[in-house]
Each structure stands twice: as structure tokens, then as C-alpha cells.
Design a protein around this motif. Structure first.
Motif, PDB file in Angstrom:
ATOM      1  N   TYR A 291       0.804  -1.219   0.000  1.00  0.00           N
ATOM      2  CA  TYR A 291       0.000   0.000   0.000  1.00  0.00           C
ATOM      3  C   TYR A 291       0.840   1.274   0.000  1.00  0.00           C
ATOM      4  O   TYR A 291       0.290   2.369  -0.119  1.00  0.00           O
ATOM      5  N   ILE A 292       2.160   1.158   0.132  1.00  0.00           N
ATOM      6  CA  ILE A 292       3.004   2.358   0.235  1.00  0.00           C
ATOM      7  C   ILE A 292       2.814   3.283  -0.965  1.00  0.00           C
ATOM      8  O   ILE A 292       2.571   4.485  -0.789  1.00  0.00           O
ATOM      9  N   PRO A 293       2.912   2.795  -2.207  1.00  0.00           N
ATOM     10  CA  PRO A 293       2.740   3.733  -3.330  1.00  0.00           C
ATOM     11  C   PRO A 293       1.345   4.324  -3.415  1.00  0.00           C
ATOM     12  O   PRO A 293       1.173   5.468  -3.865  1.00  0.00           O
ATOM     13  N   LEU A 294       0.316   3.596  -2.983  1.00  0.00           N
ATOM     14  CA  LEU A 294      -1.035   4.148  -2.992  1.00  0.00           C
ATOM     15  C   LEU A 294      -1.154   5.293  -1.993  1.00  0.00           C
ATOM     16  O   LEU A 294      -1.826   6.302  -2.258  1.00  0.00           O
ATOM     17  N   ALA A 295      -0.509   5.130  -0.826  1.00  0.00           N
ATOM     18  CA  ALA A 295      -0.503   6.219   0.153  1.00  0.00           C
ATOM     19  C   ALA A 295       0.326   7.388  -0.350  1.00  0.00           C
ATOM     20  O   ALA A 295      -0.052   8.566  -0.181  1.00  0.00           O
ATOM     21  N   ALA A 296       1.470   7.086  -0.980  1.00  0.00           N
ATOM     22  CA  ALA A 296       2.360   8.152  -1.461  1.00  0.00           C
ATOM     23  C   ALA A 296       1.699   9.014  -2.511  1.00  0.00           C
ATOM     24  O   ALA A 296       2.055  10.194  -2.687  1.00  0.00           O
ATOM     25  N   ALA A 297       0.718   8.474  -3.232  1.00  0.00           N
ATOM     26  CA  ALA A 297       0.015   9.254  -4.254  1.00  0.00           C
ATOM     27  C   ALA A 297      -0.923  10.286  -3.654  1.00  0.00           C
ATOM     28  O   ALA A 297      -1.444  11.154  -4.385  1.00  0.00           O
ATOM     29  N   ARG A 298      -1.147  10.236  -2.310  1.00  0.00           N
ATOM     30  CA  ARG A 298      -2.134  11.121  -1.679  1.00  0.00           C
ATOM     31  C   ARG A 298      -1.499  12.118  -0.711  1.00  0.00           C
ATOM     32  O   ARG A 298      -2.211  12.752   0.063  1.00  0.00           O
ATOM     33  N   CYS A 299      -0.185  12.227  -0.713  1.00  0.00           N
ATOM     34  CA  CYS A 299       0.473  13.189   0.170  1.00  0.00           C
ATOM     35  C   CYS A 299       1.825  13.577  -0.429  1.00  0.00           C
ATOM     36  O   CYS A 299       2.262  12.994  -1.434  1.00  0.00           O
ATOM     37  N   ARG A 300       2.471  14.536   0.181  1.00  0.00           N
ATOM     38  CA  ARG A 300       3.754  14.997  -0.362  1.00  0.00           C
ATOM     39  C   ARG A 300       4.854  13.994  -0.091  1.00  0.00           C
ATOM     40  O   ARG A 300       5.709  13.723  -0.940  1.00  0.00           O
ATOM     41  N   ARG A 301       4.862  13.402   1.117  1.00  0.00           N
ATOM     42  CA  ARG A 301       5.983  12.549   1.525  1.00  0.00           C
ATOM     43  C   ARG A 301       5.462  11.454   2.437  1.00  0.00           C
ATOM     44  O   ARG A 301       4.585  11.677   3.275  1.00  0.00           O
ATOM     45  N   VAL A 302       6.032  10.262   2.273  1.00  0.00           N
ATOM     46  CA  VAL A 302       5.709   9.131   3.138  1.00  0.00           C
ATOM     47  C   VAL A 302       6.986   8.648   3.809  1.00  0.00           C
ATOM     48  O   VAL A 302       8.016   8.454   3.154  1.00  0.00           O
ATOM     49  N   VAL A 303       6.909   8.461   5.116  1.00  0.00           N
ATOM     50  CA  VAL A 303       7.978   7.824   5.880  1.00  0.00           C
ATOM     51  C   VAL A 303       7.442   6.478   6.349  1.00  0.00           C
ATOM     52  O   VAL A 303       6.343   6.411   6.924  1.00  0.00           O
ATOM     53  N   VAL A 304       8.185   5.417   6.088  1.00  0.00           N
ATOM     54  CA  VAL A 304       7.734   4.070   6.434  1.00  0.00           C
ATOM     55  C   VAL A 304       8.707   3.475   7.446  1.00  0.00           C
ATOM     56  O   VAL A 304       9.897   3.314   7.159  1.00  0.00           O
ATOM     57  N   GLU A 305       8.184   3.161   8.633  1.00  0.00           N
ATOM     58  CA  GLU A 305       9.004   2.553   9.695  1.00  0.00           C
ATOM     59  C   GLU A 305       8.732   1.050   9.715  1.00  0.00           C
ATOM     60  O   GLU A 305       7.589   0.620   9.861  1.00  0.00           O
ATOM     61  N   VAL A 306       9.801   0.237   9.558  1.00  0.00           N
ATOM     62  CA  VAL A 306       9.647  -1.211   9.453  1.00  0.00           C
ATOM     63  C   VAL A 306      10.652  -1.907  10.366  1.00  0.00           C
ATOM     64  O   VAL A 306      11.651  -1.316  10.780  1.00  0.00           O
ATOM     65  N   PRO A 307      10.409  -3.186  10.702  1.00  0.00           N
ATOM     66  CA  PRO A 307      11.409  -3.941  11.459  1.00  0.00           C
ATOM     67  C   PRO A 307      12.742  -3.986  10.709  1.00  0.00           C
ATOM     68  O   PRO A 307      12.772  -4.137   9.484  1.00  0.00           O
ATOM     69  N   ARG A 308      13.827  -3.888  11.438  1.00  0.00           N
ATOM     70  CA  ARG A 308      15.149  -3.811  10.804  1.00  0.00           C
ATOM     71  C   ARG A 308      15.442  -4.988   9.871  1.00  0.00           C
ATOM     72  O   ARG A 308      16.060  -4.800   8.814  1.00  0.00           O
ATOM     73  N   PRO A 309      15.010  -6.237  10.182  1.00  0.00           N
ATOM     74  CA  PRO A 309      15.311  -7.335   9.247  1.00  0.00           C
ATOM     75  C   PRO A 309      14.680  -7.161   7.852  1.00  0.00           C
ATOM     76  O   PRO A 309      15.074  -7.861   6.919  1.00  0.00           O
ATOM     77  N   LEU A 310      13.723  -6.239   7.712  1.00  0.00           N
ATOM     78  CA  LEU A 310      13.089  -6.000   6.415  1.00  0.00           C
ATOM     79  C   LEU A 310      13.662  -4.786   5.691  1.00  0.00           C
ATOM     80  O   LEU A 310      13.313  -4.535   4.530  1.00  0.00           O
ATOM     81  N   LEU A 311      14.529  -4.031   6.344  1.00  0.00           N
ATOM     82  CA  LEU A 311      14.943  -2.740   5.814  1.00  0.00           C
ATOM     83  C   LEU A 311      15.585  -2.852   4.437  1.00  0.00           C
ATOM     84  O   LEU A 311      15.185  -2.164   3.488  1.00  0.00           O
ATOM     85  N   ARG A 312      16.573  -3.695   4.293  1.00  0.00           N
ATOM     86  CA  ARG A 312      17.305  -3.791   3.031  1.00  0.00           C
ATOM     87  C   ARG A 312      16.399  -4.286   1.909  1.00  0.00           C
ATOM     88  O   ARG A 312      16.476  -3.807   0.769  1.00  0.00           O
ATOM     89  N   LEU A 313      15.532  -5.227   2.228  1.00  0.00           N
ATOM     90  CA  LEU A 313      14.607  -5.767   1.221  1.00  0.00           C
ATOM     91  C   LEU A 313      13.674  -4.685   0.696  1.00  0.00           C
ATOM     92  O   LEU A 313      13.488  -4.521  -0.512  1.00  0.00           O
ATOM     93  N   LEU A 314      13.045  -3.932   1.595  1.00  0.00           N
ATOM     94  CA  LEU A 314      12.066  -2.939   1.172  1.00  0.00           C
ATOM     95  C   LEU A 314      12.729  -1.751   0.485  1.00  0.00           C
ATOM     96  O   LEU A 314      12.171  -1.184  -0.462  1.00  0.00           O
ATOM     97  N   ARG A 315      13.906  -1.377   0.933  1.00  0.00           N
ATOM     98  CA  ARG A 315      14.602  -0.272   0.281  1.00  0.00           C
ATOM     99  C   ARG A 315      15.021  -0.624  -1.151  1.00  0.00           C
ATOM    100  O   ARG A 315      15.181   0.269  -1.986  1.00  0.00           O
ATOM    101  N   ALA A 316      15.175  -1.917  -1.434  1.00  0.00           N
ATOM    102  CA  ALA A 316      15.621  -2.339  -2.769  1.00  0.00           C
ATOM    103  C   ALA A 316      14.461  -2.565  -3.729  1.00  0.00           C
ATOM    104  O   ALA A 316      14.689  -3.015  -4.854  1.00  0.00           O
ATOM    105  N   ALA A 317      13.215  -2.269  -3.301  1.00  0.00           N
ATOM    106  CA  ALA A 317      12.036  -2.572  -4.121  1.00  0.00           C
ATOM    107  C   ALA A 317      11.582  -1.332  -4.882  1.00  0.00           C
ATOM    108  O   ALA A 317      10.956  -0.433  -4.290  1.00  0.00           O
ATOM    109  N   PRO A 318      11.850  -1.237  -6.178  1.00  0.00           N
ATOM    110  CA  PRO A 318      11.446  -0.047  -6.944  1.00  0.00           C
ATOM    111  C   PRO A 318       9.937   0.203  -6.909  1.00  0.00           C
ATOM    112  O   PRO A 318       9.501   1.353  -6.926  1.00  0.00           O
ATOM    113  N   ALA A 319       9.136  -0.863  -6.842  1.00  0.00           N
ATOM    114  CA  ALA A 319       7.677  -0.683  -6.872  1.00  0.00           C
ATOM    115  C   ALA A 319       7.175   0.102  -5.665  1.00  0.00           C
ATOM    116  O   ALA A 319       6.137   0.764  -5.744  1.00  0.00           O
TER     117      ALA A 319
END
Length: 527
Positions: A291-319
Motif C-alpha cells: 500500500y506504500i505507493p497508494l498512500a504516497a500518491a495522496r500526500c507529499r511525503r511518506v515515511v515508512v518505519e519497518v522492522p530492521r530485518p526488512l529494511l534492506r529488502l524494502l529499500r531495494a524494491a522499486p515498486a
């Protein structure tokens, strides 16, 4: 009696015995604040009366003033060490604070003083259940019922431990007995609903949750469970709204973030910064980060806080970062300034998700680095157990013997372990390749999955990871499925590449594994 007490106190208000009686009358009427005031006056006039201190503790506990209640019970015991009621009630306060061993000691002391104390037996059962001593808890509840057969709370408690042990029909009988003695016991209606759900009777489960809410419309557990039932049936219009009641449930209160900023409800937020924050497990975060890109389409900026074991995976996802300004940060680091916030699992409600509008384009995650797959073999990743601290893990996980039976039935398959800490989950099955020692986070696990032909897993985060990567994944699903997999389906609207193999009867993993083995035989490439 009440009017006589009031006449006496009108002549002489310094009569502790009569103040105490009026306090007990108020407590019986549910007027705990008045009871505290009256019994408190009595105690001030007669500070050496153990019974008064004990009853003051009961009134304080009813008001949620547990520290003060503990002090009152301890004073009652100091004045009269053989006050069995005060020992049992002190145990209740200690149990509420998670001090299980101390609570158990107080219950046992109460029973030493009064072996026929049915309530103390039941309370002891509660402490033992919290310590995972289900056999001891069951024995304690049965002892309470032997002493007091018309004891609805003991019937209810026995139902809970039987449900924990998988004895669902017996648990249902206990809940019905509790309700026969006290039809207003909302917890019994609620848990009877959960037992019906465990047997697949969703109509009856919903009726039970609604019966609880007819008694107490603000009973959070029943409202939350009703939401889960609707979600499992695909009724997302009602389900997501009721799912928000999770925040009033004791299990979720520790996870609620005390932000002063308002919750984002899906509106166009203009120039605002919206914080999206993970609230539950890594699998939930993987499922709902779509849902991150759907939320990002409705505001100027999105900050997403996630568990550290997921950080590298989610940061590498262009979608996830293709729309707007998105920053993904690890949980535990200082948060940047933000204007609105939303838990990840509240996004389907905020964005008005229906079954037919689930955003299910995959892959939305990618493996940062994927090992090259060697030609020739049919490689299958395997996860057979979840986190043992999860309350239904006994029902969702396989035993080592069950895993061995699958491996033995599929001699042409090259099985690879994707199991976290296999030694703590029965040990590595013979013939299964294990490279999980190389894994540091979910990005590494994604790389292993990318080199496989198929992932087979019980209901864990690896199912979500494989589905989000768009890889073929087979879910080994328990009979009483989690809401997100829906009832009566062998596919998933959330993950187009997922196939479900469900238990046809509760606990029947061998039937599931036989069907999986046959499907693997069909799926293997032929020379």
C-alpha cells in the motif's frame, strides 16, 4: 439493614462496622468508588481489621487501582496471615502484573488455609495456564468444579484450557455450561464463538460474537473477533472497520503508538508527511507494504518505519518507491517530523479495500542479490514451523516426523531449508539442504527463494515473502485458517502465485502432505 446503618451513622458517623457494611452494599451494587470511600473511612477508624482491608482491596481492584489494592491485601494478610481470601485476591493482582510465580504461591497459600476454596482453585488454574502448564491448569479447574459445580467462571476457564489443548468440542460444552449458569458472561459467548470458528462453523461463531456484543456493545475482544470472521468470509466492507477494535484488545494495547498526530484516514493529505508504521510481525509488514505507493500518491511525503530485518529488502524494491517521496527507516531510530500517521494494517480501511480491489500486482518486492540456480534439479524451499511463542503455533506447525514423511515421499525433489533456527524446530530433516546460516535478513532469504522453483511453507512470513516476490508458493494451511487466507478457497486474492493445501479435518497434516506429494510429482519436469 442499609437504612438501619444510615440511621445509626446519622447519630454517630464514627462507627466503622456500619461504614463497612454500607461499603459492602455499595460494592454489591457496582458502586466501587463509593465503596472505596466508605470502607476507607471504616479502615481509618479501625486500622487493625483484616477483613476491612481485604474488602477495601476488592473495591480498589474494581476501580483498576491495582497498586493500592495490592497494599490493602498485604495489610490484611499482615494483620491476619490466615486470611485466605486476601491471599487469593493478592494472587489476582500479581497475576494481572505478570508475576506468575508469586501469584501461584498466593493461591497455594490460600488453598493450604482453605482446601475447599473453589475460587482459589480456579485462580490457580489461571496462573498455571499463563505459565503453559495446561495439565495443571485443567486439574485445578476440575477441582474447583468438583467443589462448586454451579461456578460459571470455572466452567469458562476449563473451556479455555481445553481449547488451548485442541479439545474443541469439550471446550464448547464448558462454555455452554458457563452460559447456562450465567447467560450474561460475555467472555463465554466470545470464546464459544472462537471454538465454533475452530470447527469451521462461521455462522454460529458470528452469532456468538454478536450475542456477546448484545450484552456489552463495547466488548473489544468480541468486536475484534467479529471483524476477523467477516474478513475471513471476504466481507471487507464490515471487516476492516471492526478490525480497528484490535487496539482496545489487551493483546494489542502494548503496540499502540502514543502519537499526538492524527491518524490518516486515506484522504488527500496535500503537502503533509504521513508516517506509516509496522505494528505486528514481519509477514504482516510484507503483506501490507504493497500500500506504500497508494498512500504516497495522496500526500507529499511518506515515511515508512519497518522492522530492521526488512529494511534492506524494502529499500531495494522499486515498486514501493516509484510514486512520490518515500523514505523507509528501521524501527528504533528517531522518527523524522510528520503530520499524520497510519499503522500499515489500517491501510486497507483507509484506502477502502474490497475483495475485488486488493492491490495484487506482483512482484512488488525483489531480491537484491539472487544466487544463480544450477540446471537440472527441481528445487523446493521448505518451512515447517513458525515462532513457538505465537499462541496458535501448535496448530500451524509440523512435527519433524511429518516433515520427514514429505521428504521421503518425494525422492526426486531437492529440498532446501528456509527454516529459521531448524535445531529449535525439530532439527534439520535428513536430505534437506540448509544454507540459512548465510542469512542475515529477509533480503538474503529473498535471494535464496529467487533461486528456487517453488516454496512450500506453513503460515509464516516466508509465505508472504515468496508471494510478494511473485514466486510459486504452496501454503500448508491449518483447518482453522487465519482470516487473510479466506474460507473455502485454495488460492489467494493477495498473492496470485499462491496455492493453498488446507487440512480437511482439524490437525490432519498427513492428509495435506499426501496431496502435496502428489502435486509435487505432477509439477516436476519430465526428462
Amino acid at each position: 439493614m442499609e437504612s438501619a446503618c444510615r440511621r445509626i451513622l446519622a447519630r454517630d458517623p464514627r462507627q466503622p462496622a456500619f461504614l463497612h457494611v454500607l461499603g459492602l452494599v455499595a460494592q454489591a451494587r457496582g458502586q466501587s468508588a463509593i465503596a472505596v470511600e466508605l470502607i476507607g473511612e471504616a479502615v481509618a477508624l479501625k486500622p487493625d481489621d483484616s477483613a476491612m482491608h481485604g474488602n477495601l482491596g476488592i473495591a480498589l481492584a474494581k476501580l483498576g487501582r491495582l497498586d493500592a489494592a495490592e497494599g490493602a491485601y498485604r495489610r490484611a494478610i499482615a494483620l491476619r496471615p490466615d486470611n485466605a481470601d486476601a491471599h487469593s485476591n493478592l494472587g489476582n493482582v500479581l497475576r494481572h502484573h505478570g508475576r506468575w510465580e508469586e501469584a501461584e504461591a498466593e493461591y497455594r497459600q490460600a488453598l493450604t488455609l482453605r482446601p475447599t476454596f473453589a475460587e482459589a482453585h480456579s485462580n490457580l488454574g489461571n496462573a498455571l495456564r499463563q505459565r503453559e502448564d495446561l495439565e495443571g491448569a485443567e486439574a485445578a479447574y476440575r477441582q474447583a468444579l468438583d467443589l462448586k459445580p454451579a461456578y460459571p467462571e470455572a466452567h469458562y476457564n476449563l473451556g479455555n484450557v481445553l481449547l488451548d489443548r485442541g479439545q474443541v468440542a469439550e471446550a464448547m460444552a464448558c462454555y455452554r455450561a458457563a452460559l447456562a449458569f450465567n447467560p450474561q458472561l460475555v467472555e463465554a459467548h466470545n470464546n464459544l464463538g472462537s471454538a465454533c470458528k475452530a470447527l469451521g462453523d462461521m455462522d454460529e461463531a458470528i452469532a456468538c460474537y454478536q450475542a456477546a456484543l448484545a450484552i456489552d456493545p463495547r466488548y473489544a475482544e468480541a468486536r475484534y473477533n467479529l471483524g476477523l470472521a467477516w474478513l475471513g468470509l471476504g466481507d471487507y466492507a464490515r471487516g476492516w472497520a471492526a478490525y480497528e477494535w484490535r487496539w482496545a484488545s489487551p493483546d494489542f494495547r502494548p503496540h499502540r503508538r502514543p502519537f499526538s498526530q492524527k491518524t490518516w484516514r486515506g484522504e488527500d493529505a496535500g503537502d503533509a508527511t504521513v508516517l506509516l508504521h509496522a505494528e505486528q510481525g514481519c509477514g504482516d509488514t510484507i503483506q501490507f507494504c504493497r500500500y506504500i505507493p497508494l498512500a504516497a500518491a495522496r500526500c507529499r511525503r511518506v515515511v515508512v518505519e519497518v522492522p530492521r530485518p526488512l529494511l534492506r529488502l524494502l529499500r531495494a524494491a522499486p515498486a514501493l518507491t516509484a510514486v512520490g517521496e518515500v523514505e523507509i527507516i528501521p524501527r528504533g531510530t528517531p522518527l523524522p517530523a510528520f503530520d499524520l500517521h497510519c499503522p500499515l494494517m489500517s491501510l486497507p480501511l483507509a484506502l477502502d479495500t474490497r475483495l475485488e480491489t486488493v492491490p495484487a500486482t506482483v512482484p512488488y518486492l525483489v531480491a537484491p542479490v539472487a544466487p544463480a540456480a544450477a540446471p537440472g534439479c527441481f528445487r523446493v524451499g521448505l518451512v515447517w514451523a513458525g515462532n513457538p511463542t505465537y499462541k496458535v503455533d501448535r496448530r500451524r506447525s509440523l512435527t519433524r516426523a511429518q516433515v520427514d514423511s514429505l521428504v521421503a515421499a518425494c525422492p526426486g525433489v531437492e529440498f532446501h531449508s528456509l527454516q529459521k533456527d531448524p535445531e529449535a524446530n525439530g532439527g534439520l530433516p535428513q536430505g534437506v539442504i540448509d544454507r540459512m546460516g548465510e542469512v542475515e535478513d529477509f533480503a538474503d532469504t529473498a535471494g535464496l527463494i529467487q533461486a528456487l522453483d517453488l516454496v512450500i511453507s506453513v503460515d509464516t512470513s516466508v509465505v508472504h515473502l515468496a508471494g510478494a516476490l511473485g514466486r510459486p508458493v504452496w501454503l500448508l494451511n491449518r483447518f482453522d485458517t487465519d482470516w487473510r487466507w479466506l474460507y473455502g478457497r485454495d488460492d489467494s486474492p493477495w498473492y496470485p502465485t499462491l496455492r493453498q493445501f488446507r487440512q480437511e479435518t482439524p490437525g490432519d497434516w498427513y492428509g495435506v502432505l499426501a496431496r502435496v506429494a502428489a502435486a509435487l510429482d505432477d509439477a516436476m519436469p519430465r526428462p
